[in-house]
Design an enzyme around this catalytic site. Sequence first.
Site, mmCIF file in Angstrom:
data_model
loop_
_atom_site.group_PDB
_atom_site.id
_atom_site.type_symbol
_atom_site.label_atom_id
_atom_site.label_comp_id
_atom_site.label_asym_id
_atom_site.label_seq_id
_atom_site.Cartn_x
_atom_site.Cartn_y
_atom_site.Cartn_z
ATOM 1 N N HIS A 37 0.840 -1.206 0.000
ATOM 2 C CA HIS A 37 0.000 0.000 0.000
ATOM 3 C C HIS A 37 0.872 1.253 0.000
ATOM 4 O O HIS A 37 0.649 2.187 -0.782
ATOM 5 C CB HIS A 37 -0.900 -0.034 1.239
ATOM 6 C CG HIS A 37 -1.769 1.167 1.423
ATOM 7 N ND1 HIS A 37 -3.133 1.129 1.240
ATOM 8 C CD2 HIS A 37 -1.494 2.443 1.791
ATOM 9 C CE1 HIS A 37 -3.646 2.320 1.476
ATOM 10 N NE2 HIS A 37 -2.664 3.137 1.824
ATOM 11 N N GLU A 38 1.876 1.267 0.864
ATOM 12 C CA GLU A 38 2.698 2.468 1.003
ATOM 13 C C GLU A 38 3.737 2.582 -0.108
ATOM 14 O O GLU A 38 3.911 3.651 -0.696
ATOM 15 C CB GLU A 38 3.397 2.467 2.370
ATOM 16 C CG GLU A 38 2.448 2.500 3.559
ATOM 17 C CD GLU A 38 1.614 3.767 3.618
ATOM 18 O OE1 GLU A 38 1.999 4.780 2.992
ATOM 19 O OE2 GLU A 38 0.559 3.752 4.276
ATOM 20 N N GLU A 92 -6.357 6.981 -1.688
ATOM 21 C CA GLU A 92 -6.366 5.823 -0.796
ATOM 22 C C GLU A 92 -6.951 4.593 -1.493
ATOM 23 O O GLU A 92 -6.457 3.476 -1.309
ATOM 24 C CB GLU A 92 -7.152 6.140 0.477
ATOM 25 C CG GLU A 92 -6.444 7.096 1.423
ATOM 26 C CD GLU A 92 -5.059 6.614 1.822
ATOM 27 O OE1 GLU A 92 -4.884 5.405 2.103
ATOM 28 O OE2 GLU A 92 -4.135 7.446 1.849
#
Length: 500
Positions: free
Chosen positions: A417-418, A476
């Site tokens: 995700h990051e 996101e």
Amino acid sequence: MFPSEISHTPLPGATIHQLKIKPVFDALVKREKFYAHYLARAAWHGSRIVMRQVSPESPDIFDFIMDLYHACDGKWDILVAQCNITSEELTSFLDYAAMFLCNLGNFYGEGDQKFVPDVTAEALRKIADISTKTKASLDKIIDPLLAVPPFSLGYPSKNALSGYYPGIEPITQDEIARVSEVMNKTSIGPENTRVRKVVKDGKPILQLLQASAETGPLKAGHDELADGMFLVRGDHSDELARVCSALQKAKDYAGNDKQTQFLTHYVEFFRTGSLKAFQESQKAWVTDISARVENILGFIEPYRDPAGIRSEWEAMIGIADADEIKKLKIFVDSSTSFIRQLPWAVKGVNDGKGTFEKSLFEAPDFTSVHVLALCGSIYEYIREACGFKNIVLANRLSLKSFKSTTHIVRFLTTAIHELIGHGTGKLLSETSPGTYNFDKQNPPTSPLSGEVVTSHYLHGQTWGSVFGKLAGTVEECRAILMSEYFMDNKDLLDIQVFLR
């Protein structure tokens, strides 16, 4: 189901976890311990800012809970006998207090729904009878504490409220939009602002509240932005003055010039409200590679502002774990190979990454830290020009409630995700007048339509300014989808075996 039919009380039996930090803190040298301590003090000095951004009553609810704690010296059970309440009423109140402290406000951090204690006003008054101070504290907040509606955060209305638009005078979305237009014209960023409507001499006045330790206009006569609109500096001034004091002390224990630089810019930002100073702090911060004590400080994410542009105070101070960082390094070393597997990658173009990625993917400083203090993104052009950092909060992922396999999945999905989710992609932009970061004469082809792209970011535009309140949500979602996309990837599963 209508909001009025939904229970607004916290679920009973809230589980409270203590994050482990002592072993990694003890491993720091003396200078690092002082550095971490003062950064943590700065982080928590901003906690009232978060509460004030949630609801007008939140700071006073916090005071009531703290006053009760001191009145009983932390021995909550004595309230049952001394205040003539039942143990069930005490438990329900403590569930509420725990939920409030967890969210730093009386609205859930996820979902923004209001929650109220599952006790009567009579029981609350009995609890408050423990001291004169707690009685006075409760009198200030009992009505808004129990009131439903409002049901949630949102544009101020009968059913919603927002700490970003405080005051008793109702403000409209058109008025908020008008303030934004003037801010764009006067080059005032929105992240550390709120908007308040007042009436003076029968005339509505819009006040743009800018967070800063300093108060008053920078220059005489420079506070009027437009007819009936004024800049008011000094929002959250008491808290930010304490933040600046703690950061000044942290500077005495900085480990290198980069840390001294970003702390200096932090102080300037929190003192003056200048977003340019904050941007300069982030340029220095992203180059402080492999910091033993890591930090995030400032008005970061705009998720809770209904307009999607004003940001919540966010602060995290963490201590890096060398063993976990070694494990994460394999993600960083493999990042380019993952990028080549994305759906828009084109073999033979831009080293197999395609035209919608930067020519050189500079892997971020990827750190696994144990949280020392957590209260509550960096600017996209800073990410483009200077690089970025990704931080995994290890001791939040490793709570006992997670099974071993669940922890591995969460660890991996968070890492992807990051690293890939937030780290990839290029904004096709006019980086300066007449200069572009893509071939303007031969623009790339959209992977969705098969046609050449016909739009790009103009000079001065950012992701946030163009997409407004949708920007954070879309970003996101993109990062989450990256994690889902790669979770059955063989290379990723090989890394998962390594981490076991």
